[in-house]
Scaffold this active site. Structure first.
Site, PDB file in Angstrom:
ATOM      1  N   GLU A 156      49.498  18.753 -27.155  1.00 29.55           N
ATOM      2  CA  GLU A 156      50.615  18.019 -26.749  1.00 29.55           C
ATOM      3  C   GLU A 156      50.120  16.118 -26.908  1.00 29.55           C
ATOM      4  O   GLU A 156      49.359  15.784 -26.286  1.00 29.55           O
ATOM      5  CB  GLU A 156      50.696  17.916 -24.992  1.00 29.55           C
ATOM      6  CG  GLU A 156      52.419  17.857 -24.188  1.00 29.55           C
ATOM      7  CD  GLU A 156      52.639  18.174 -23.056  1.00 29.55           C
ATOM      8  OE1 GLU A 156      51.617  18.024 -21.438  1.00 29.55           O
ATOM      9  OE2 GLU A 156      53.938  17.637 -22.654  1.00 29.55           O
ATOM     10  N   GLY A 288      42.205  13.748 -19.462  1.00 29.69           N
ATOM     11  CA  GLY A 288      43.190  14.579 -18.386  1.00 29.69           C
ATOM     12  C   GLY A 288      43.042  15.959 -18.663  1.00 29.69           C
ATOM     13  O   GLY A 288      41.815  16.381 -17.651  1.00 29.69           O
ATOM     14  N   ALA A 289      44.126  16.280 -17.818  1.00 24.40           N
ATOM     15  CA  ALA A 289      44.073  17.899 -17.564  1.00 24.40           C
ATOM     16  C   ALA A 289      45.416  18.168 -18.827  1.00 24.40           C
ATOM     17  O   ALA A 289      46.118  17.970 -18.832  1.00 24.40           O
ATOM     18  CB  ALA A 289      43.766  18.651 -16.096  1.00 24.40           C
ATOM     19  N   MET A 290      45.105  19.138 -19.318  1.00 19.88           N
ATOM     20  CA  MET A 290      46.510  20.284 -20.078  1.00 19.88           C
ATOM     21  C   MET A 290      46.986  21.402 -19.339  1.00 19.88           C
ATOM     22  O   MET A 290      45.793  22.026 -18.976  1.00 19.88           O
ATOM     23  CB  MET A 290      45.619  19.644 -21.148  1.00 19.88           C
ATOM     24  CG  MET A 290      47.258  20.466 -22.026  1.00 19.88           C
ATOM     25  SD  MET A 290      48.541  19.219 -21.826  1.00 19.88           S
ATOM     26  CE  MET A 290      49.723  20.837 -22.905  1.00 19.88           C
ATOM     27  N   GLU A 291      48.410  21.529 -19.379  1.00 19.42           N
ATOM     28  CA  GLU A 291      48.453  22.978 -18.853  1.00 19.42           C
ATOM     29  C   GLU A 291      49.115  24.352 -19.776  1.00 19.42           C
ATOM     30  O   GLU A 291      49.780  25.089 -19.789  1.00 19.42           O
ATOM     31  CB  GLU A 291      49.795  23.239 -17.861  1.00 19.42           C
ATOM     32  CG  GLU A 291      50.619  21.989 -19.198  1.00 19.42           C
ATOM     33  CD  GLU A 291      50.682  20.845 -19.545  1.00 19.42           C
ATOM     34  OE1 GLU A 291      50.526  20.114 -18.628  1.00 19.42           O
ATOM     35  OE2 GLU A 291      52.342  20.666 -19.735  1.00 19.42           O
ATOM     36  N   ASN A 292      47.953  24.045 -20.970  1.00 16.30           N
ATOM     37  CA  ASN A 292      48.051  25.012 -21.550  1.00 16.30           C
ATOM     38  C   ASN A 292      48.489  26.403 -20.482  1.00 16.30           C
ATOM     39  O   ASN A 292      47.469  26.775 -20.046  1.00 16.30           O
ATOM     40  CB  ASN A 292      47.201  24.980 -22.663  1.00 16.30           C
ATOM     41  CG  ASN A 292      46.355  24.025 -23.209  1.00 16.30           C
ATOM     42  OD1 ASN A 292      47.006  23.220 -23.785  1.00 16.30           O
ATOM     43  ND2 ASN A 292      45.254  23.488 -22.518  1.00 16.30           N
ATOM     44  N   HIS A 323      48.567  20.310 -10.340  1.00 10.83           N
ATOM     45  CA  HIS A 323      49.759  19.812 -10.640  1.00 10.83           C
ATOM     46  C   HIS A 323      49.633  21.170 -12.289  1.00 10.83           C
ATOM     47  O   HIS A 323      50.916  21.236 -12.378  1.00 10.83           O
ATOM     48  CB  HIS A 323      49.106  18.653 -11.114  1.00 10.83           C
ATOM     49  CG  HIS A 323      49.716  17.957 -12.673  1.00 10.83           C
ATOM     50  ND1 HIS A 323      50.709  16.961 -12.208  1.00 10.83           N
ATOM     51  CD2 HIS A 323      50.200  17.759 -13.617  1.00 10.83           C
ATOM     52  CE1 HIS A 323      51.177  16.623 -13.162  1.00 10.83           C
ATOM     53  NE2 HIS A 323      51.239  16.972 -13.994  1.00 10.83           N
ATOM     54  N   GLU A 324      48.159  21.154 -12.992  1.00  7.47           N
ATOM     55  CA  GLU A 324      48.659  22.036 -14.059  1.00  7.47           C
ATOM     56  C   GLU A 324      48.734  23.515 -13.866  1.00  7.47           C
ATOM     57  O   GLU A 324      49.743  23.831 -14.196  1.00  7.47           O
ATOM     58  CB  GLU A 324      46.757  21.533 -14.828  1.00  7.47           C
ATOM     59  CG  GLU A 324      46.401  20.679 -14.701  1.00  7.47           C
ATOM     60  CD  GLU A 324      47.675  19.947 -15.911  1.00  7.47           C
ATOM     61  OE1 GLU A 324      47.813  20.343 -15.772  1.00  7.47           O
ATOM     62  OE2 GLU A 324      47.365  18.656 -14.800  1.00  7.47           O
ATOM     63  N   GLU A 346      56.468  16.988 -15.876  1.00  3.49           N
ATOM     64  CA  GLU A 346      55.753  16.338 -14.720  1.00  3.49           C
ATOM     65  C   GLU A 346      56.332  15.585 -13.571  1.00  3.49           C
ATOM     66  O   GLU A 346      55.275  15.702 -12.563  1.00  3.49           O
ATOM     67  CB  GLU A 346      55.503  14.983 -15.871  1.00  3.49           C
ATOM     68  CG  GLU A 346      55.257  15.227 -16.976  1.00  3.49           C
ATOM     69  CD  GLU A 346      53.823  15.778 -17.328  1.00  3.49           C
ATOM     70  OE1 GLU A 346      52.607  16.514 -15.951  1.00  3.49           O
ATOM     71  OE2 GLU A 346      53.111  15.840 -18.022  1.00  3.49           O
TER      72      GLU A 346
HETATM   73 ZN   LIG Z   1      50.900  16.861 -16.086  1.00  4.12          ZN
END
Ligand SMILES: [Zn+2]
Length: 872
Positions: A156, A288-292, A323-324, A346
């Site tokens: 992303e 960060g962190a990523m919601e794959n 959040h993720e 988001e």
């Molecule tokens: Zn997010």
């Protein structure tokens, strides 16, 4: 996606308020984007062989496509890839042109393809990145010794195309079958479970099960020397992966994930559809962190917890997971049609995460704490140059700039909370369930969400919500009370846009969901939908809140008599109403609307209340005035005043934590200790030094939570010998958690010579590769006391400092940087440097950053004069 929060930022293209893409329901034909829609992907088979040492990869790809309108041209995204042996239904094509500047490949067929399904296939050579975009290699030190390397991905917004050529826009959903060949000793993770694994010599070829229909930006692949802990709950396999040996530090995250998934299954009324959910701790560069979908990646510092972690770290881990994981629905199951609507991802994930964190951790008082984020968002949104939550993104290459922490995340979260309270939590949930059900495995727009909320019985939803997501800024509600002869009160409510400075020249209007509380009663909702409206509000001698519960994203200004009544009765107001009043009155003082004593009178009326957020609000206001007073004659008098306000809180709480205290009371103690130390309270400085001396003999004498405030105070007043002790502590940090904490303390030094030494340390190889992102924070932290030094170092080393922030760098420089250096660098110099160092399209971001600079400069003069006058 979660982006680094210590930076403020904002976006590029101002919203075109009535953009048709924003209000209309989703349709592939109508969705914006650069790629033609006459050919769309259905399924991908991708096989890659990465060479992580050479930073190259070879791949083969076979894509089932649907030709919707006969055409001889196919266009899709690629970057840094060379395609060969390109075939369409097995036949060689006429021409292939890849353009890296445009990030496009155009394939011309020998004859037009008929409508229906076809297969495009090719081989390609590509590249492995060293920064977190696309497929990247991350080096890290293991157990302080050997360097190792793993592969991971960050797609992303628009970087899947760096790993494999594809239709890389969110509306083009397809299935993905991924096959990878990597060293046989490595673990491999992707969105779906392993379907097949064949070892051949030193290598192994792994094929993952087919994904559901999803956008390319959610594809995930990680491989390396990784270990995992796992559990199965409710039919889903949960795993937490980390560099081998660290996986045990994922135990809390593993438990959190099971709790959160169960809650979300219930809330959304739609079960998590994948067979497994992995959480992957990536060391180093990825911040960060990523919601794959099914394989969420986190910077390891936001997923793993060790014995050196603080309560704040535990809170961060839970809330980022929440959040993720919310994105597994808002984003993955239902995706925004185009980047205009990124808020659907988001804002929802942020709001849902706060709701879940609060639900599962009631003694964290999470929503009260989130008020600080809301205030940051309101400060950003009070700029005349602010932008709306929904924003026009013409080109997907600008999509990343739509991830604005303050507006897209924090304002969006606050707006949803306000709407939920007004429409009713049951109606709101019913609407979200309807939205999920209707758009599962597909895309949606803001219009689709409003329709679902309306359909669920929240009738005014679309009208009210559009005011808040479609236009920049927020209102100031003026409250004027009139009393009749019997003492009954009538309020006249008026609205106008609230600005940091000055009066809005244009007419803006909102449907404002007010929550009105009279005396100690429960609040009642009222929709302020006129520019001027009256309403009955109890008796004139009862305290009044027009933003009860601090739920609203608006400011309230009471007439003098009502404010005086509320100030007199301040101790009787619920904590949330105190918080709202403190926030609003401080903002009114900062913007020059009301005099400083109106705010200080509230602060002085806190009495014995120990509400953490209320006090942290006051502490922050005191820090702002103290900063303004630095270098002026009134500084010492103001510091003494600030100490006198905070000292009674400390007297009540004492230095040592007590058994049975909730985390928020402990946080209040640390805030007060930190600020009293900073404001020069000698007994606190002495106590910190004593505590530090004991810590040097035995680190266990000071719990991780108290190390930061104590070491910070010691560093602030350090001489050369003390500085050496602090530096030795930092060098001996046993893990990255400690390392970050100790080096952060080191840069709190006030002595200019020691600050120079601290800066040299920060820039030296003492900071290991995986903590490189810390350098920027430390150099900017020096700006608190040493503006010139920090500014000079930033300019000299900005390329090195910004390298770990590959995604955010333009926004950081355009918007965040001016806010760090407003007090010590001439405004013109700052403006010129920033504009010369960001791309042209960041102009509006620079304007926003510089608007804050001018505001701060004016505020400094205003606050210094006001505080001096008050204390005279
Ligand atoms: Zn997010």
């Amino acid at each position: 996606m979660r982006i680094t929060k210590f930076l403020a930022s904002s976006l590029i293209v101002p919203l075109l308020a009535a953009s048709p893409a924003i209000a209309a329901p989703f349709s592939v034909e109508q969705v914006p984007g650069r790629l033609p829609k006459d050919v769309v992907p259905i399924s991908y088979e991708i096989a890659i062989v990465p060479d992580s040492r050479a930073l190259t990869l070879t791949g083969r790809e076979s894509i089932r496509v649907e030709v919707r309108h006969a055409t001889a041209t196919l266009q899709f995204n690629s970057l840094n890839e060379t395609l060969h042996d390109v075939r369409f239904d097995g036949k060689a094509v006429k021409q292939v042109v890849s353009n890296d500047a445009e990030q496009l490949t155009t394939v011309t067929l020998r004859e037009p393809a008929r409508t229906g399904t076809h297969t495009l296939s090719f081989a390609y050579d590509g590249k492995i990145e060293t920064d977190p975009h696309g497929l990247f290699a991350q080096t890290y030190a293991t157990r302080g010794e050997a360097k190792d390397l793993l592969l991971s991905t960050q797609m992303e917004a628009t970087d899947a195309r760096r790993m494999f050529p594809c239709w890389d826009e969110p509306a083009f959903r397809a299935t993905f079958d991924l096959t990878v060949t990597v060293p046989a000793a490595w673990a491999t993770i992707s969105n779906m479970p392993v379907a097949k694994r064949v070892v051949h010599g030193a290598l192994a070829t792994t094929t993952f099960a087919r994904t559901p229909n999803m956008p390319s930006y959610l594809v995930e692949f990680t491989a390396g020397d990784l270990g995992k802990i796992s559990a199965t709950a409710d039919g889903v396999k949960f795993g937490v992966w980390a560099v081998s040996g660290s996986e045990k530090d994922g135990a809390t995250a593993l438990a959190n994930a099971q709790t959160i998934l169960g809650d979300y299954n219930a809330y959304f009324g739609y079960r998590y559809p994948l067979p497994k959910l992995d959480s992957i701790a990536v060391p180093g560069g990825f911040q960060g962190a990523m919601e794959n979908w099914g394989a969420i990646t986190y910077n390891d510092q936001t997923l793993l917890l060790s014995s050196s972690s603080t309560v704040a770290s535990r809170q961060e881990v839970f809330s980022i997971q929440a959040h993720e994981m919310a994105h597994q629905w808002n984003g993955d199951l239902v995706t925004m049609g185009w980047w205009d609507d990124i808020w659907l991802n988001e804002s929802f994930a942020s709001w849902m995460a706060a709701k879940e964190t609060d639900l599962r951790n009631p003694d964290w008082k999470w929503w009260e704490g989130q008020d600080a984020d809301k205030e940051d968002a309101m400060s950003a949104d009070a700029r005349a140059s602010s932008h709306a939550i929904q924003q026009h993104v013409t080109d997907e290459l600008q999509a990343l700039n739509a991830f604005d922490p303050e507006i897209t995340y924090s304002k969006g979260q606050a707006i949803l909370r306000m709407l939920e309270a007004y429409l009713g939590p049951d109606n709101f949930r019913a609407g979200i369930r309807e939205y999920m059900q209707k758009h599962a495995f597909s895309n949606a727009t803001t219009g689709d969400l409003w329709e679902a909320l309306n359909a669920a019985g929240a009738k005014d939803a679309s009208v009210i919500a559009a005011d808040w997501t479609g236009q920049a800024g927020f209102p100031l509600v003026d409250v004027a009370a009139q009393c009749d002869a019997a003492g009954a009160r009538t309020l006249t409510l008026t609205q106008r846009r609230f600005l940091l400075r000055g009066v809005d020249q244009e007419h803006h209007h909102w449907h404002i969901p007010l929550q009105i509380r009279v005396g100690g009663a429960a609040p009642h909702p009222l929709l302020l939908n006129e520019d001027r409206q009256t309403t009955a509000a109890g008796r004139c001698d009862e305290p009044l809140s027009v933003n009860a519960g601090a739920l609203g994203f608006y400011r309230t200004r009471y007439d003098a008599a009502t404010l005086a009544l509320d100030t007199q009765n301040f101790g009787r107001l619920p904590d949330t109403d105190k918080i709202a009043l403190l926030d609003d009155q401080w903002a009114l003082v900062e913007s020059g609307v009301d005099p400083l004593p109106t705010y200080l009178a509230l602060a002085a009326s806190m009495g014995s209340d120990l509400d953490t957020r209320a006090w942290s609000q006051i502490a922050e206001a005191l820090r702002t005035i103290e900063f303004a007073e630095r270098g002026s004659a009134g500084h010492e008098a103001f510091s003494a005043y600030a100490r006198s306000l905070l000292r009674p809180v400390y007297e009540r709480l004492g230095w040592d934590a007590r058994a049975g205290e909730t985390p928020d009371v402990q946080e209040l103690r640390r805030t007060v200790i930190r600020d009293l130390g900073s404001f020069g309270d000698q007994s606190i400085i002495d106590a910190a030094r004593k505590s530090f001396a004991a810590f040097l003999l035995n680190h266990d004498s000071l719990s991780p939570d108290y190390q930061a405030p104590v070491l910070r105070i010691v560093a602030q007043y350090a001489d050369a010998a003390t500085f050496e002790s602090l530096h030795a502590v930092a060098r001996a940090a046993k893990d990255e958690t400690e390392l970050r904490r100790y080096y952060t303390a080191l840069v709190a030094v006030r002595d200019p010579e020691l600050a120079r030494q601290a800066a040299q340390i920060v820039l030296s190889p003492e900071i290991p590769a995986q903590a490189a992102a810390l350098r920027l924070q430390l150099i900017v932290a020096l700006a608190g006391r040493h503006q010139q030094l920090s500014w000079q170092l930033f300019r000299e080393h900005h390329e090195q400092l910004l390298k770990p922030f590959v995604m955010e760098a333009p926004i950081l420089v355009a918007q965040y940087l001016p806010e760090a250096y407003w007090s010590g660098v001439p405004t013109d110099e700052l403006d010129a440097w920033v504009r010369a160092n960001v791309p042209q399209e960041m102009t509006s971001n620079v304007d926003r950053g510089m608007e804050t600079v001018r505001f701060r400069v004016a505020e400094k003069a205003l606050l210094t004069q006001a505080a001096d006058r008050y204390l005279r």
